[in-house]
Design an enzyme around this catalytic site. Structure first.
Site, PDB file in Angstrom:
ATOM      1  N   LYS A 256      44.687  39.362  30.538  1.00  0.00           N
ATOM      2  CA  LYS A 256      43.525  40.211  30.834  1.00  0.00           C
ATOM      3  C   LYS A 256      43.982  41.535  31.427  1.00  0.00           C
ATOM      4  O   LYS A 256      43.601  42.612  30.950  1.00  0.00           O
ATOM      5  CB  LYS A 256      42.607  39.503  31.825  1.00  0.00           C
ATOM      6  CG  LYS A 256      41.524  40.390  32.448  1.00  0.00           C
ATOM      7  CD  LYS A 256      40.557  39.656  33.347  1.00  0.00           C
ATOM      8  CE  LYS A 256      41.048  39.509  34.739  1.00  0.00           C
ATOM      9  NZ  LYS A 256      40.879  40.688  35.609  1.00  0.00           N
ATOM     10  N   ASN A 257      44.808  41.493  32.468  1.00  0.00           N
ATOM     11  CA  ASN A 257      45.119  42.719  33.206  1.00  0.00           C
ATOM     12  C   ASN A 257      46.053  43.650  32.443  1.00  0.00           C
ATOM     13  O   ASN A 257      46.026  44.862  32.661  1.00  0.00           O
ATOM     14  CB  ASN A 257      45.651  42.375  34.595  1.00  0.00           C
ATOM     15  CG  ASN A 257      44.558  41.749  35.454  1.00  0.00           C
ATOM     16  OD1 ASN A 257      43.371  41.862  35.127  1.00  0.00           O
ATOM     17  ND2 ASN A 257      44.944  41.093  36.514  1.00  0.00           N
TER      18      ASN A 257
ATOM     19  N   CYS B 275      34.649  45.187  45.910  1.00  0.00           N
ATOM     20  CA  CYS B 275      34.111  43.953  45.335  1.00  0.00           C
ATOM     21  C   CYS B 275      34.273  42.887  46.421  1.00  0.00           C
ATOM     22  O   CYS B 275      34.590  43.164  47.550  1.00  0.00           O
ATOM     23  CB  CYS B 275      34.841  43.588  44.054  1.00  0.00           C
ATOM     24  SG  CYS B 275      36.566  43.287  44.365  1.00  0.00           S
TER      25      CYS B 275
ATOM     26  N   ARG C 201      39.070  47.815  48.168  1.00  0.00           N
ATOM     27  CA  ARG C 201      39.702  48.336  46.940  1.00  0.00           C
ATOM     28  C   ARG C 201      39.704  49.875  46.922  1.00  0.00           C
ATOM     29  O   ARG C 201      39.096  50.493  46.061  1.00  0.00           O
ATOM     30  CB  ARG C 201      39.015  47.787  45.694  1.00  0.00           C
ATOM     31  CG  ARG C 201      38.718  46.304  45.657  1.00  0.00           C
ATOM     32  CD  ARG C 201      39.883  45.384  45.434  1.00  0.00           C
ATOM     33  NE  ARG C 201      40.550  45.483  44.170  1.00  0.00           N
ATOM     34  CZ  ARG C 201      40.265  44.766  43.080  1.00  0.00           C
ATOM     35  NH1 ARG C 201      39.225  43.979  43.084  1.00  0.00           N
ATOM     36  NH2 ARG C 201      40.998  44.877  41.987  1.00  0.00           N
TER      37      ARG C 201
ATOM     38  N   ASP D  94      46.316  36.392  42.775  1.00  0.00           N
ATOM     39  CA  ASP D  94      45.312  35.866  41.831  1.00  0.00           C
ATOM     40  C   ASP D  94      45.430  34.366  41.628  1.00  0.00           C
ATOM     41  O   ASP D  94      44.576  33.772  40.979  1.00  0.00           O
ATOM     42  CB  ASP D  94      45.428  36.564  40.471  1.00  0.00           C
ATOM     43  CG  ASP D  94      45.023  38.017  40.563  1.00  0.00           C
ATOM     44  OD1 ASP D  94      45.300  38.768  39.623  1.00  0.00           O
ATOM     45  OD2 ASP D  94      44.456  38.402  41.601  1.00  0.00           O
TER      46      ASP D  94
ATOM     47  N   ARG E 130      34.704  36.116  32.780  1.00  0.00           N
ATOM     48  CA  ARG E 130      35.319  37.453  32.812  1.00  0.00           C
ATOM     49  C   ARG E 130      36.808  37.378  32.503  1.00  0.00           C
ATOM     50  O   ARG E 130      37.399  38.307  31.990  1.00  0.00           O
ATOM     51  CB  ARG E 130      35.120  38.097  34.188  1.00  0.00           C
ATOM     52  CG  ARG E 130      33.680  38.362  34.541  1.00  0.00           C
ATOM     53  CD  ARG E 130      33.535  39.123  35.828  1.00  0.00           C
ATOM     54  NE  ARG E 130      34.237  40.399  35.762  1.00  0.00           N
ATOM     55  CZ  ARG E 130      34.006  41.401  36.623  1.00  0.00           C
ATOM     56  NH1 ARG E 130      33.120  41.258  37.596  1.00  0.00           N
ATOM     57  NH2 ARG E 130      34.654  42.536  36.521  1.00  0.00           N
TER      58      ARG E 130
HETATM   59  C1  EPZ Z   1      45.218  44.534  40.047  1.00  0.00           C
HETATM   60  O1  EPZ Z   1      44.195  45.092  40.844  1.00  0.00           O
HETATM   61  C2  EPZ Z   1      44.589  43.379  39.287  1.00  0.00           C
HETATM   62  N1  EPZ Z   1      43.515  43.893  38.437  1.00  0.00           N
HETATM   63  C3  EPZ Z   1      44.051  42.342  40.277  1.00  0.00           C
HETATM   64  O2  EPZ Z   1      43.562  41.241  39.509  1.00  0.00           O
HETATM   65  C4  EPZ Z   1      45.205  41.853  41.158  1.00  0.00           C
HETATM   66  O3  EPZ Z   1      44.698  40.946  42.105  1.00  0.00           O
HETATM   67  C5  EPZ Z   1      45.851  43.051  41.866  1.00  0.00           C
HETATM   68  O4  EPZ Z   1      46.288  44.022  40.868  1.00  0.00           O
HETATM   69  C6  EPZ Z   1      47.058  42.655  42.705  1.00  0.00           C
HETATM   70  O5  EPZ Z   1      48.013  42.035  41.894  1.00  0.00           O
HETATM   71  C7  EPZ Z   1      43.836  44.513  37.263  1.00  0.00           C
HETATM   72  O6  EPZ Z   1      44.993  44.674  36.912  1.00  0.00           O
HETATM   73  C8  EPZ Z   1      42.692  44.968  36.424  1.00  0.00           C
HETATM   74  P1  EPZ Z   1      46.294  46.918  43.711  1.00  0.00           P
HETATM   75  P2  EPZ Z   1      44.447  46.514  41.592  1.00  0.00           P
HETATM   76  O7  EPZ Z   1      45.978  48.352  43.519  1.00  0.00           O
HETATM   77  O8  EPZ Z   1      45.248  47.401  40.724  1.00  0.00           O
HETATM   78  C9  EPZ Z   1      45.456  48.342  48.135  1.00  0.00           C
HETATM   79  C10 EPZ Z   1      41.989  39.632  38.826  1.00  0.00           C
HETATM   80  O9  EPZ Z   1      41.394  38.678  39.345  1.00  0.00           O
HETATM   81  N2  EPZ Z   1      45.295  49.686  47.553  1.00  0.00           N
HETATM   82  O10 EPZ Z   1      47.677  46.422  43.499  1.00  0.00           O
HETATM   83  O11 EPZ Z   1      43.145  47.008  42.095  1.00  0.00           O
HETATM   84  C11 EPZ Z   1      44.258  47.453  47.798  1.00  0.00           C
HETATM   85  O12 EPZ Z   1      43.218  47.662  48.736  1.00  0.00           O
HETATM   86  C12 EPZ Z   1      42.151  40.943  39.592  1.00  0.00           C
HETATM   87  O13 EPZ Z   1      42.474  39.611  37.649  1.00  0.00           O
HETATM   88  C13 EPZ Z   1      45.189  50.780  48.413  1.00  0.00           C
HETATM   89  O14 EPZ Z   1      45.199  50.642  49.640  1.00  0.00           O
HETATM   90  O15 EPZ Z   1      45.326  46.015  42.825  1.00  0.00           O
HETATM   91  C14 EPZ Z   1      44.822  46.067  47.876  1.00  0.00           C
HETATM   92  O16 EPZ Z   1      44.783  45.628  49.219  1.00  0.00           O
HETATM   93  C15 EPZ Z   1      41.639  40.825  41.015  1.00  0.00           C
HETATM   94  N3  EPZ Z   1      45.032  52.019  47.872  1.00  0.00           N
HETATM   95  C16 EPZ Z   1      46.278  46.247  47.449  1.00  0.00           C
HETATM   96  O17 EPZ Z   1      46.542  47.663  47.515  1.00  0.00           O
HETATM   97  C17 EPZ Z   1      44.994  52.231  46.512  1.00  0.00           C
HETATM   98  O18 EPZ Z   1      44.873  53.395  46.079  1.00  0.00           O
HETATM   99  C18 EPZ Z   1      46.566  45.765  46.048  1.00  0.00           C
HETATM  100  O19 EPZ Z   1      45.775  46.524  45.184  1.00  0.00           O
HETATM  101  C19 EPZ Z   1      45.098  51.115  45.661  1.00  0.00           C
HETATM  102  C20 EPZ Z   1      45.251  49.840  46.200  1.00  0.00           C
END
Ligand code: EPZ
Length: 417
Positions: free
Chosen positions: A22-23, A117, A122, A306, A398
């Site tokens: 998916k991702n 969410c 996020r 995840d 989803r």
């Molecule tokens: C991706 O989300 C995945 N989604 C998520 O999967 C997954 O849990 C996550 O990576 C972590 O592996 C997709 O790829 C579509 P991050 P993403 O940016 O990119 C902080 C699922 O169930 N952060 O690595 O949003 C954030 O708050 C979903 O398939 C900042 O602070 O994750 C979080 O605490 C859920 N500032 C941490 O980093 C930013 O600008 C990880 O977020 C961006 C993120």
């Protein structure tokens, strides 16, 4: 609203083929707008998040055709219609990955700021840090992100946190920027590497994906005109692995990349679950008593956040005390209250959950609040005594394609209404 009905107690046995990730698919679909010519994507799962993303890129001007149940042909737009209604972006947080590609290809992007969410706020500060470093002007107005730029220029970007989305947005934007971009402390998830491979397949020059430092040499355009197969979904695979272990079953997973599952496999083995690799298959079975373990979620190659909720279900029925520390998201223990209603003994203190194993769970009516919590409740229902009814089951669709049919093929007593 869709509901699952599960009568627990059946051991899962047999073989299951894992679908495309998916991702990786969501990021790669966003990257298609960078291409001059059409691309054909294989192994794309027809799950509702992918269908939502396809609808968004269609509204942006792409033309898409499903050539088979998991083969999608995408013809990129010549220009974008940037007034895609807010509601489409709100439905899918990953639509924020369109920011980089739209900026790089068309010099502007106008997308709805995805809300937080259930699992956390996020924020997108690291995305904006990278894109402004590349020369974009980014502003937030009326719940929309407006970004404008002339031709982007290469930059050195340090990510305070190895954010998957920020790494992907910056990588896609940098493909068409003037000069070299270096992303330090980049995310190393397999889905980031898959996106980089797809971009290079289309004519980009991305080096070092999968390591802490990714270097991108900008090119003037991306020909595209390629066929690309998306990697298997390590989280879907992990969910089946945990379900096999929790039900004391014996399941062979086909079409996996064992390396991507190493963090999960290592922890399952610590818990005495047998996990054997045979080529692109993994066999998971329980042949001796399981033991409690401690987990902490970390960026890849650490234990994936995840898989945290699903793992909690397994640990809740293993004798002894297990501890889970969730280091990625600030609010990813929502499933705990529902599990406690099924008899689990879990105590949450901030980012730590302490789990006291119980002999078994009891089926009851539960509801899910996000995709992975829903997957965890499916695992709980499979092991619980009696019937479990899972409400808000649309969250599960989803991220999992035909989950109930595939679980039934493994012997589960599950149906949906
Ligand atoms: C991706 O989300 C995945 N989604 C998520 O999967 C997954 O849990 C996550 O990576 C972590 O592996 C997709 O790829 C579509 P991050 P993403 O940016 O990119 C902080 C699922 O169930 N952060 O690595 O949003 C954030 O708050 C979903 O398939 C900042 O602070 O994750 C979080 O605490 C859920 N500032 C941490 O980093 C930013 O600008 C990880 O977020 C961006 C993120």
């Amino acid at each position: 609203m869709k509901r699952f009905f599960i009568k627990g107690g059946k051991r899962l046995q047999g073989r299951v083929r894992i679908n495309g990730a998916k991702n990786a698919s969501l990021a790669i679909l966003c990257a298609t707008v960078l291409a001059q010519n059409e691309v054909i994507l294989e192994n794309v799962p027809m799950i509702s998040d992918v269908l939502s993303m396809v609808e968004i890129i269609n509204r942006l001007g792409c033309e898409t055709v499903w050539e088979d149940v998991d083969v999608l042909r995408v013809s990129p737009p010549l220009q974008v219609d940037d007034m895609v209604p807010h509601r489409f972006f709100k439905k899918l947080r990953a639509s924020n990955l369109l920011l980089g590609p739209l900026l790089a290809r068309f010099g502007r992007a106008h997308i709805a700021l995805p809300g937080g969410c259930n699992i956390g706020v996020r924020p997108m500060d690291l995305h904006f840090k990278g894109l402004t470093g590349l020369g974009a002007k980014v502003s937030l107005e009326h719940g929309y992100i407006r970004a404008d730029s002339g031709r982007l220029h290469g930059a050195q970007v340090y990510l305070d946190f190895p954010s998957v989305g920020a790494t992907e947005n910056i990588m896609m934007a940098a493909c068409l920027a003037e000069g070299q971009t270096v992303v330090e402390n980049a995310a190393k998830e397999p889905e980031v590497v898959d996106l980089a491979n797809f971009l290079n397949n289309m004519g980009a020059k991305v080096r070092g994906a999968g390591t802490d430092v990714v270097k991108i040499e900008g090119v003037s355009f991306l020909p595209g005109g390629v066929r690309y197969s998306v990697i298997p979904d390590r989280i879907e695979a992990g969910t089946f692995m945990v379900a096999a272990a929790a039900t004391g079953g014996d399941v062979l997973l086909e079409n996996v990349i064992p390396l991507h599952l190493e963090p999960l496999r290592a922890k399952l083995r610590e818990a005495n679950v047998e996990v054997e690799e045979e080529g692109d298959t993994l066999r998971v079975r329980v042949t001796r008593p399981l033991c409690s373990i401690d987990i902490k979620t970390m960026p890849y190659p650490g234990f994936p956040t995840d898989m945290q909720s699903q793992m909690m279900v397994l640990l809740s029925i293993i004798p002894g005390t297990s501890i889970i520390v969730e280091n990625i998201f600030e609010n990813r223990f929502m499933v705990v209250n529902e599990l406690k209603r099924m008899g689990a003994r879990v105590k949450v203190e901030g980012r730590m959950a302490v789990i006291e194993g119980v002999p078994g769970l009891q089926g009851t009516r539960v509801k899910t609040s996000d995709l992975r919590a829903g997957a965890a409740l499916i695992v709980a229902g499979l092991v619980a005594d009696g019937e479990t009814v899972i409400c808000n089951a649309h969250y599960i669709d989803r991220g999992y394609y035909r989950l109930e049919e595939r679980l039934r093929e493994l012997g589960a007593d599950i149906r949906s209404v």
